[in-house]
Enzyme design. Structure first.
Site: not given
Length: 361
Positions: A131-132, A156, A164, A226, A314
């Site tokens: 998620v970086d 992910h 929100c 909102c 790697s």
């Protein structure tokens, strides 16, 4: 509701033995040969980002680096009761402090080697569990955002956006500024961390280890959209799939299509502990695709027929493998040559035996 944290089955960890060693030269040749036919789908995990200074959850033995690891779950974060408010205060304070190291991380040599393969269309489809956003950073100078979105699937989600619970999206940088304005005392603390470089231990989801503080006074700002619609709402989450949350049908379907449309599957830096990635491996095997896995330590795929595994880091292999595969093109293509000269090598401190009992999130 009972939600468990995905992990490698205990039997695999218990029965794990030292993998057959392979020399770097042999690994380079094998990876280059595997990738040579092209049309390869790639799945990456946290191990790919370690050399960028972002810790993996699991160490070389396949176990969590924090044996008492306990993440916050989706239903806890989104709970609108007082209990949920407490969870969100804790999550967002820790994430507020932990996001800058992820935001500032740079692609390492593996990211750029993979970027060269994507750029030359050897790997037309990349699926990352990370998620970086580092795969995007490695290609941002040659591809625009639509192209990046087309060629990289974030299975992910990403830390770089916040939503929100009414579906309004906010850029993470803007949300960080909102948190700073609402919490000047923690902004001062964060500034001090930046000056001293003494950042808390950070996990790959941008969360930090933070003990002995009160979360009660942390303020989570209301969603501006909102407020414009006439309601106050401070229920936010990063655009990341939490434990207990389902991947959207769109992302799931696209991940299966990426596997179906490839001729072979390459797995890099992942233990495949999460089912969302493991089921893609199973799908590839059902379709009789050749599969190569490169990872250090036990994985959920160990011993499965049809999975060839190389146990080697790697960063020892990928740049030389890409040079071998694209040897003629690196001379002619300055972009590829630049990618193969780029990348940091800044692994986190070697203190993986983090045995202190603590919760994450």
């Amino acid at each position: 509701m009972r939600v468990s944290v995905p992990t490698i089955p205990a039997a695999l960890l218990r029965d794990a033995t030292s993998a057959q060693t392979i020399s770097p030269a042999a690994a380079v040749e094998r990876v280059a040969d595997f990738l040579a036919p092209g049309n390869v789908a790639l799945i990456t995990g946290a191990g790919v980002s370690v050399d960028s200074g972002i810790r993996a959850y699991r160490g070389a033995k396949g176990r969590y680096l924090n044996p008492n690891y306990r993440p916050i779950f989706y239903h806890e974060l989104m709970d609108e009761t007082a209990k949920g408010v407490a969870y969100r205060k804790r999550y967002w304070l820790r994430s507020y402090l932990g996001y800058p190291p992820v935001r500032d991380a740079l692609p390492n040599t593996t990211h750029f080697a993979l970027a060269a393969l994507q750029y030359r269309n050897v790997i037309p489809r990349l699926i990352t569990q990370n998620v970086d956003g580092l795969h995007h950073k490695a290609l941002a100078h040659v591809w625009d955002q639509p192209r990046l979105h087309e060629r990289i699937l974030e299975l992910h989600g990403t830390l770089h956006k916040v939503n929100c619970n009414h579906g309004h999206a906010t850029d993470r940088g803007i949300f960080q500024d909102m948190l700073s304005a609402a919490n000047p005392q923690w902004k001062a603390f964060a500034d001090e961390l930046e000056l001293t470089g003494k950042r808390p231990r950070t996990n790959p989801d941008g969360d930090v280890v933070l003990e002995g503080v009160s979360f009660d006074e942390f303020v989570i700002p209301d969603c501006p959209s909102c407020l414009e619609e006439g309601r106050r709402n401070s229920v936010h989450k990063p655009d990341v799939i939490f434990f207990g949350e389902s991947i959207s049908k769109e992302v799931k379907d696209r991940s299966f299509r990426d596997v179906e449309e490839c001729d072979r599957l390459f797995l890099l830096g992942t233990t495949l502990a999460t089912f969302s990635a493991f089921r893609l491996l199973r799908h590839a095997l059902e379709l009789k695709k050749p599969v190569l896995l490169l990872n250090v330590g036990p994985t959920r795929a160990d011993g499965i027929p049809g999975v060839e595994k190389l146990e080697i880091p790697s960063n020892v292999v990928m740049r030389d493998a890409v040079r071998t595969l694209l040897s003629s093109q690196t001379i002619e293509d300055l972009t590829v040559e630049e990618m193969l000269r780029s990348g940091v090598n800044q692994p986190p401190p070697d203190d993986e035996d983090d045995t202190a009992p603590r919760s994450v999130g």
